[in-house]
Every structure is written in C-alpha cells, then in structure tokens.
Design a protein around this motif. Structure first.
Motif, mmCIF file in Angstrom:
data_model
loop_
_atom_site.group_PDB
_atom_site.id
_atom_site.type_symbol
_atom_site.label_atom_id
_atom_site.label_comp_id
_atom_site.label_asym_id
_atom_site.label_seq_id
_atom_site.Cartn_x
_atom_site.Cartn_y
_atom_site.Cartn_z
ATOM 1 N N THR A 61 0.829 -1.198 0.000
ATOM 2 C CA THR A 61 0.000 0.000 0.000
ATOM 3 C C THR A 61 0.869 1.255 0.000
ATOM 4 O O THR A 61 0.594 2.214 -0.731
ATOM 5 N N HIS A 85 -6.379 -3.065 -6.658
ATOM 6 C CA HIS A 85 -6.055 -2.962 -5.231
ATOM 7 C C HIS A 85 -6.062 -1.511 -4.774
ATOM 8 O O HIS A 85 -6.589 -1.203 -3.695
ATOM 9 N N ILE A 86 -5.533 -0.605 -5.585
ATOM 10 C CA ILE A 86 -5.515 0.806 -5.171
ATOM 11 C C ILE A 86 -6.935 1.356 -5.031
ATOM 12 O O ILE A 86 -7.156 2.323 -4.301
ATOM 13 N N GLN A 87 -7.891 0.765 -5.700
ATOM 14 C CA GLN A 87 -9.276 1.232 -5.603
ATOM 15 C C GLN A 87 -10.023 0.541 -4.473
ATOM 16 O O GLN A 87 -10.789 1.180 -3.748
ATOM 17 N N THR A 88 -9.801 -0.745 -4.324
ATOM 18 C CA THR A 88 -10.681 -1.509 -3.417
ATOM 19 C C THR A 88 -10.064 -1.836 -2.066
ATOM 20 O O THR A 88 -10.796 -2.102 -1.129
ATOM 21 N N SER A 89 -8.754 -1.815 -1.969
ATOM 22 C CA SER A 89 -8.150 -2.465 -0.797
ATOM 23 C C SER A 89 -7.073 -1.649 -0.110
ATOM 24 O O SER A 89 -6.265 -2.198 0.638
ATOM 25 N N GLU A 90 -7.030 -0.359 -0.341
ATOM 26 C CA GLU A 90 -5.978 0.417 0.324
ATOM 27 C C GLU A 90 -6.573 1.542 1.156
ATOM 28 O O GLU A 90 -5.888 2.498 1.507
ATOM 29 N N CYS A 91 -7.827 1.417 1.477
ATOM 30 C CA CYS A 91 -8.462 2.310 2.461
ATOM 31 C C CYS A 91 -8.274 3.792 2.098
ATOM 32 O O CYS A 91 -8.121 4.642 2.965
ATOM 33 N N GLY A 92 -8.273 4.056 0.796
ATOM 34 C CA GLY A 92 -8.128 5.453 0.379
ATOM 35 C C GLY A 92 -6.707 5.968 0.384
ATOM 36 O O GLY A 92 -6.486 7.175 0.224
#
Lengths: 345, 345, 345, 345
Positions: A61, A85-92
């Motif tokens: 991340t 992953h940058i959209q769904t799984s890095e908490c912004g």
C-alpha cells in the motif's frame, strides 16, 4: 489449510538468513549502507535496467500510494481497473497520499483493462476541464487481482495509449513475480520494454517479511520521492533490513522459483476444482483460483478448517454454487492443496 | 442564448442592493456581525429548523467538500450517485478535504440513487474491513445533476437506510431551490423531516453572486467546522457580504420565486423540444432539460449562437440525434427560450 | 567507531531469533495473529496497563505523526520543545498526517519543556480564536533529544497543566527504554501514572530492526487508528514480524538491559570527555553525550574514523572547541568508547 | 471607533458599483469572462508586468496558502518571520494546503526578516537532509504585521539570498497597497524588480468586499494552479464578481488613494499617541500603530467604545502601560481618529 492470501505465510528461510548476515556492527542509516546498494544493483540486474532508481518500503500500500502521489499532479485523474487494489483495498491511501487524486475506474475482463476503454476514458479526461481534473497516470496490476496476467503485448498496447495522452504507466507488482514466472518473457519485457514507467516490485507476498521495491525506470521520475517516504514515515533508519529481504529474493533468482511453485500449486488446485465439477471464474494464470464450488463442498471444506474468501465479498454467502477465491503461496504445503481438492469432491 | 449553466447569469438586483445596504461603517469581522445573525435566522425560518447551525461559504464545491471532510472519519466511504457533482465536477475536492475518503458510486435512474442499491452497498461497506474502509456518509443531490427531483418519500427511504447503518445524510442542494419550487412540499419536508442531516443550501445558481449556506440540522455535527473553514481559506473577514446575499434571497421568499421561474422556463423548453420531435432523456422536474435533438437542429442552434453542453461530454460530438443539456436560470430571457425552440424546429 | 546514532547498530540476536520462531506456517494477517496478541500482552504488563490499546508500526516517525493526527482535531495546536524530533527531524510528518496542525514550539533547558512556559503558551492558545487555532495536544520526548530525562514529577507537572487545558499528553519514547533505565521509577510511573495519555514506545533504537508500539492508555483514544495506519501504508500484512520484535525485547526485560548498557557507555564516555578537558553541554542521563571538544581532538577523532555529528548542525564546523553529539547504543563496543576517549585526550 | 482591523470596514462604493455594472446578462463562467480579462490587464499594468499570470481568490488566507502549496515541493521548508500571518493567523492553512510544509520562523526587528539571519537559516536548511526537509520558499509580508514597510533595497537583499539558494520569494501583500502608498517607489520596484516571484495582491483590506489577486510574475510558476484553486473550492463560477472588485480598485488608481488615506490616518494617530505621552513599539509606516498607552487611557478609550486589540495577545491584559494595536482603514472616519486621540490624553 490457509488459502486466504499469499500473505498468510511467513518469510523464506533465506530471507531470515540474509537479515542475520547483514546484522553485525554499525552501518550508516537511512539507506547509505552497502546492503541497500547491493539490493538496488540486484534489482537493476533482474530488470535489465541499469539506470533505474530504486526505493524500498515495507508495504504494498505504501509503495502504490506513494507512487500515485509522486506521479499525480494536483487535480489528477488516475485510471485503473475497477477491481484494482488501489481502488478496493488500500483504504483510500492513493487519495490520501495524492491529496485528492480522482480514481477513474474501468471495467475489464478478469481484472484487465482493455486499451480501447482506456483510450476513451483518457479522451474524456483530456476534455474534463477544471471541474473534472486532468489525466495523470494509468495504473495496471500484474498479476491482476483476478489472478490473470497481462502479457507483454497487452501491456505495450495500454502503455502506448497512456503515452499518447502523455501520462505515465504504473504497474502494481505485488504479485509481479507470479506474473513473470507464469510466462516466458523477461521482467524487462513485461515492464520498461513494454512502456511501464514505474514498477512496485513486491516482495512481501512472495517470501519477504515486509519489503517492496519501487522502481523508477526513468530516475528523473524519482525526484523528491525520498522526502515523500520520509514525511510519511516510510524511511527505515536501519534500511539494510528492508534491502536485505529483497536482495535475498532476487540475487540468485529465488523470487522466480518461489513464484513458480505458487503458480504450480494454483494450477493443480484449478484442475482439482474442475475435476470436482466446479467452475472457474477466470483463467488461472498465476497463484489464485477464482472458482464456483457447490455449497455442499464449501461447507465440507470450511468444516475441515480450510480458510479462503468468498468472492467478491460476503454478499456471496448463501449462494449455490458459491463463488470463492483460493490463493496459493510459495509456502503452501502441497498436502494442503491435495486435501482441499479431496474435500471439494 | 446561454443555456450552458445557471451560473452563467449574474446576481439578482435585490442581492446587490443588500450588499449596499449592509455596507456602511465598521462591523466585527469573521461572522460576528448582525447581517450574519439575520441571515442565519432567515434560513432557520425557511427550513423550520430553529436549532440548526448555519455556516456560510462562497462556493458549492467548498460547501460540499467541507461537509464531506466534516462527516467522514479517517478511512471513510462516501456513497453517492455516479453522476454526482462531488464525484464528477469538483476536481477531487471531497478527497482533498477529507484526506482520502473513498467515493463509492452507485448507478441510478436519471441521477437518483435507489434505496435497495444503497442498502446493498452499505452492507458491503460494513464488512469491508481495514482495507475497504468504513461507511461514513451518504450524499444525495436535490435537484439532481439530471434535473430530476427526489420527493420527500424517496429521501426518507434513503435516509432510513443510511441511518440504519449509522451514517449521516448530506444533501447537495446547489439547486435546492429548484427542487423545493418544483413540488408542494416544504423545505423542511425535503430535508430534516425526511432525515437529511446536513444541507448545502445553494445561493449562487439561484441569483446570488457567490454564496452558499451549510446547514447542520443537528448543531453538534458542526463541532470544529469553523476551523475547517478557516484553515481552507473559506472564512470571509467581511462575512456580512456573504450573509447578505443569502438574506436577500431567503428573507421574503425571493429564492422560491426565482427558482419557480427557472423551472417554468425549462418546462416550456421541454415542451418545445418535444414539439420539435426531440426526445427527453430525463423527466424535466426542475431547471434542466436533457434532450436528444436532430444534428441538423443542433447545428442551426449553435450557428445562431446558442450555448449549451453536449451530454454527458464531448464524446457526444458527431452523433445524430445529439444528446444535449439545456439549463435555464432565474434570469434567462423568455425570448431566448422561444428563440431556441424556434431553432430546434 | 560509530557514535552517529543508536540506529546505526543492528538488531539484537534475540530479536532475529524471535522472527525465526514465529515464521513457520500460515497465520491470519493484519494483526489477527497470536504473536501480536502476546506482544500486546507483554507491553501491557511492562507498563502495568492492562486496558491499554497497543498498535505496532515500523518507524518512530510513523508512530509520532500518526498519534499527532489521531489526537489533533482540525485547526489544532501541538505544543512541543523547539528541538523535538517531531519539529526538527520528521520532514513535516506531523503536519502531513494531521493535515495542518500548527506546531507551537517552546524553548527549555536541555530539551525539556518547563511547566510555566507550557501553561503560558496554552493560555495564549486558548484565546487564539479561529485564526490561531485551538489547543490540541502536548508532546514531550523522554529521553529528550538532548539526552536528558524527565523524571516522574516533571512529567506529572506538565501533564497536569495540559489536562487543565483539556488536551492530552503524548510521549515520544523513541528512547523510552533509556529513560526508564536511567532511574528508579517504573515505566508506569513515567507514563500513565504521571498523566501521559499516549506513548510511542520505541524499539528500533534499542535493538529492534524496525518496530515501535503505540500505546493508548485510554483505549477510547485509539478509535479509528487502524484506518489511519492502513491508509498510510503502516499496517503490515504479516504483522507477526513487527510484533515479534517488540515481544523479544520486552517479554523478559531485555529492553531495559540493553538500554542500561547504552546508558552506562554514555556515562563512561562523558567521564572520558571531562577527563580530557572537554565540556558537557547537557547532563548525561541516558545514552547521548553533548560535549564541546577541542578542535584538535575533533580532528584526531575524525581522522581515526570516529563518526558522530556536529551539534546542532553543520554550522558548528570550524568552531574551537567544537560542539558535538555522541550517541551510544546497546551494541556499541566498549573498546570503541575507550578508543574514542583515548583520541580525545 | 473601530480600530480592530482594516477588515472591519466595508467595501468602497466604486467596488459595489462595479459589481452592478458587470451584472447584466450571461457570461461564461470560471474566469472565461471579459471582466476577468480586464482586471488581469489592469493588474499587469499596475505592476508593469505584462507577462504575469493572475488568479483571483476571495480571501488572503486562500491566496497565501495556495501559493505555499504551489511553490513548496514535498518536504519543503518555508522561511518567514515569526510573526508572519501565515504562521500566526491562518489556522495552519499553509501546512494544510502544502500537505506538510515546515514553517521555519525567523525573528526580526518589527516584523521584518533580516538578510543575514535568512542566509544562515537557508544554509542550515540546505544541509538538513531528509529529516529536516529542503529549502522551498521565502515568504515576506509587505506591509508587515507590525505596520512597517520593506523598502526596495531590503526586499532585493532578501530575494538575492533566497535566489542564491534557488528558492522563490513570495510576498504576502494583504496590505501591499499600504506599502506602496507609503513610499515613492512603484509597485514594480517593490516586487518583481526587487526579486519577488509571487505576490498576493490584497484587495479585501483596502476597499474590496472579498478579493485578492495572486500574481505569478513568471507565468510558468502558475502551472496547475487552477486545479489547486478548484480542488479547494476557490474557483468562483461567476468569477466576474471577484475580478470586478479588483478592477474597480486598480484601474484608475483608487487602491493607492485609499491606502494613502489609511496611512495618513495612522500617522495622525501616532502623533496623537506621542502627544499623549504614549510610546510607539514600531515605526508607523503604513496603516497600523503599535503603541503603549497608559492603563488609564486604555480604560477611558474602551469605556468610550473604542475597539482595538491588545498586543500581541490577551496576555497584555493588566499591564501598565498597555501594549495595543490600532489599525486604520480607507474608511475610518477622521473624527474617530481625533476622538481616540482625545481619549488617550
């Protein structure tokens, strides 16, 4: 039987050994140590990229989001797959680090963006004006979040589009090793030779404890990146311990052997799923199997202690067949794969 | 013949008059002036919300994005329509001010979110874990970006879902006046009585120069908001001049008369479009007409100097019929509407 | 002969051993592993704080800056010593993570804030209005950047002032072990019993590779902190490897033995400086010696390969005597200390 | 009798007239209007800077902080006077907008930085490394927060130092008009000819309602600035109303006449203070008088309704004589000045 993620497993013994080997005595901190230099050289070699600037961080991340911040000017639009992953799984994290980049998401078959859609989106972005922001970068993931792999031609096609719109291409390579190991093309062919500008070269999911390398193929793109790392707490004072992990993986090709093993286990599991009458939701090209399995098999596997995720999220609960994701890793026991296959039958 | 946007027109003479009236002499700055107090009272009256906390800013983007920051804790997910202004037209302001909120967009008929989709999205968000972030707020726009209007029941249905998931509801009311003027329900019925927690009450598009009021129906939600305004440069030292604009619009109902006029012109134009054989892409419920018109008519109108946008963006160029957006305003000349109708025939 | 910093040395063998011990097999990621649970328990024990919430990160800058963000509301003022690490050595990380906190710096003898000055500053802050911002937190460092130590009474006096102004107290404990080891009071006495609300409990400078624990004595203060860590890339998927480092240091008291050794070496070096006619710029109470040494001795030491910093920065170049900083560590060879002493004579 | 601030007074009638004059009909929004073009031209003329890029915002805090963000790369250090508005009175806006710039404050006589101190600070900054950050910009205020004025030579000396360290110079010109009106040198002489790179040209404190112009003498420095304005909600859709205010002030020299009047009133008040036995804390060179007055006179003035600030803050309460700040404005009645003088006697 843990198939939840490839980060459920630990570190390869060689990685731990490398930590011990570089542990003795004092070294200058913050990257001015010989281990860092050796690790950087090993990565440049592996990528056939003698000019590349390399920076180490401890999480994927951090690697991805710092690159987003680095490449994205104020008001920037970042194009990525809707399941990235940058959209769904890095908490912004990309929005946080970039201070307001707009992620523009694209649909695409099994985790892969297609070039026509990207071109259309960039064309709209080029006319989006102040309100809509400006084109900033394209981010692709290889291997993708669906376990599929972009081959060199697909990458080149996307990079070509991006470059025509004058934006750089970032590759989220959390599972880059699995992508390279899955085909016959070199790491260079799958990155800079195809037009990738910055690679996040993952170690953690492939046998490191916590280590990723950010590779700027054009070192000019790295200007000021160290301040970014420091300001966000991602510069290790004892950086040798980050570098040593990557060094152990890369110097003699361990990274590709580990990834090949994980890929082989996924292929075996995929065959088992098919043999058991399950369906595959995506081609199995790296170390993940997206499958639908009978609810009954799912209950049996869970009862026996198998750990894995419903797909794409808990909303799959109660379906029959059940869509699931199995991830294999460099350290997944073969017996676990076979046991899981047995349970699915 | 400017139908590009309702912000293409100026300020109502009463607004300018109000500026002059409050201009004499010294007043305490930063909101501690009697004009601000009167304007706040007028807004509370108009909304039948005697406890509400009111704050003035000069732009709709500032209003919306500051509210996003205010309501959204770290790692928050903001749910909005995929065509919402905060998603498409604020250059990442919500992400910038909130330092990394994730906008989760929902499709929905003609700019309106539907409650089932929202519920499903919030359910996924509730299980999204650290990586996916946590539910933070729901944002709806009334009148919508498609010129449609949420009635009180629809708002209540959405708010009910949001509140079951313990997140507040924000209403982007850049065209709130047009929404209220389009129906028979009161401003209170369309906001706090239906469950809206924070309203961005727009003035700029409805006859102000540059003025918006942020209305926190529960004043506890405004804690610290003034620091947020100040830190982002949105506190006017001479705040009387912001407040006076809203006061002039609201105190005697001017805001609703202006909006009603704009709405009526849109209805007339819509009828003209239909009479000319054009199609409507959305019900015309406020002051915008989304239509498809023959390419020939489009060329004629453009040649005659009519200004309006292709819809949703320039990718519509070259289509026949051409999808377009016409926006009317409180100050659009009737003759311009009739002339445009004539050109479309 | 490296006296540049205590982070120039590596990791204690027990730390590496602990990594190997927890390496086998799969564990749940992101902190849901048994090693994390044990490490948290060990820290709670060491601090006699059974309710504390513990979070692990890999660097001191991350720990401090994330806490600043956590404790500091919008428009907040953070009070710290003018030489505090958060002010001088974190590249703006506190401002970055807090999105605009104002660091209000205080002078103070040898790195220590005094209570009267703090009270005065907080009183000014309490009246600073929108423009000046609002009181948010007090940050003290123990051991300080000048190698001095706050005793329990001094901490209590500062915390008392802070709490009267209703702001929490953060302790930057990058060298907390050295502070505890330097006196006779317990870790609890020097933290929560004296009024500290959040401790950044350092491991890296005291024998870890890269590990710090953030300790919220009131777990309510930790609300949402995990999203903050994740959003900034500071959640390790394989968190066992962070936790194991702290566990190895803390479980059986190794942390205090290592710090005591470093402190003893500093005391010995200080005596050597004095014997050689050098002066001390600050009392030597932990593992750093701030001294003035004859230019001649400085040249001799440098020529012999001794590494250390001029103080406070390169502007000291050319002075005679030369102000310098020597830092000892858990792993500094005794012989190096003696050799340096010899060179100074 | 309001001497609290020059922003306590309203807008000049010509400014309101200009709003009315540009009000008729539709114009393109977001700056693509003829009023904006005329105002830009007037400013370029007034500054003899035909190439300058001009951008309008509504508040001084927005102007300054957006420029800090624009000029300051990640990890940047901003040098300013310890009493600078950006340090003391913008609630952290520069840190917020720049995402973590470190404001390095310098002492200096009566609000003015001196060149030697600046040089020393920049030299330290040049060696500050990753932890300390990198030199980014120098910010000076003219007229200063102490009512003093930098003459052209002093500005040139500071700019020369800054440019030797390769950092640009920002001038906070919230009271730029007062600085120009106080001497015989032109606006160009006091800015770009002396080495200023970016000027925040204030209107609000000098007869505008709420309008400031950001002037980039080198237009290349403005790259992307519009996205910054938009993303922070500082682009007015009806920008004509911002531009018209500046136009009214500048086109025919009104700005200098208004400022000269305010300056003259301050001089008269200063003479009155002296005549009454009060002391001056700083030379009176623009429109502020920093004075010490007998406690008795202070009480008399307050009782009679005079409004002004203790200086530097409420901690002055109870002193005798009392340090105070009186600010005069373009619209302060002469009678008020004379009455205040009378009360001080």
């Amino acid at each position: 039987m843990n198939f939840a993620s490839d980060n459920a497993y630990g570190a390869h013994p060689d990685v731990l050994r490398a930590l011990a080997e570089c542990n003795g005595g004092a070294m200058m901190g913050y990257g001015a140590d010989p281990v860092t230099a050796r690790a950087e050289a090993a990565i440049r070699d592996a990528l056939d990229a003698p000019e590349a600037a390399i920076r180490f961080v401890s999480t994927g991340t951090a690697a991805n989001a710092l690159v987003c911040a680095q490449l994205c000017p104020v008001g920037g639009r970042i194009y990525c797959h809707e399941g990235a992953h940058i959209q769904t799984s890095e908490c912004g994290a990309p929005e946080f680090f970039s201070h307001g980049a707009k992620l523009v998401t694209l649909p695409g078959d099994c985790g892969r963006i297609d070039a026509d859609r990207l071109e259309n989106a960039l064309r709209i972005g080029a006319g989006a004006g102040l309100n809509g922001g400006r084109n900033a970068m394209v981010s692709i993931t290889n291997a993708t979040e669906w376990g599929t792999v972009y081959d060199a031609d697909r990458i080149a096609a996307l990079a070509d589009v991006a470059h025509r719109f004058k934006v750089p291409v970032h590759m989220d390579g959390a599972r880059f090793a699995n992508a390279v190991a899955s085909g016959s093309r070199s790491a260079a062919d799958l990155t800079w030779r195809a037009g990738v500008d910055v690679l996040c070269f993952g170690g953690t999911k492939n046998g490191a404890m916590a280590a990723e390398a950010v590779v700027f193929f054009d070192p000019a793109l790295a200007e000021g990146f160290d301040y970014r790392r420091k300001q966000s707490g991602h510069v290790f004072s004892k950086q040798r311990f980050l570098a040593a992990q990557m060094l152990a993986l890369i110097e003699d090709g361990l990274w590709l052997r580990l990834a090949a093993r994980a890929n082989a286990l996924a292929a075996r599991l995929a065959q088992g799923v098919r043999d058991a009458g399950g369906g595959l939701l995506a081609p199995v090209q790296s170390n993940a199997v997206f499958a639908t399995i009978p609810a009954e098999a799912h209950e049996r596997a869970r009862a026996a202690g198998a750990i894995y995720h419903l797909w794409p999220d808990r909303s799959a609960q109660g379906l029959d067949p059940v869509p699931v994701r199995f991830v294999t890793s460099w350290d997944t026991p073969e017996d676990d794969v076979d046991r899981l296959i047995g349970l699915l039958r």
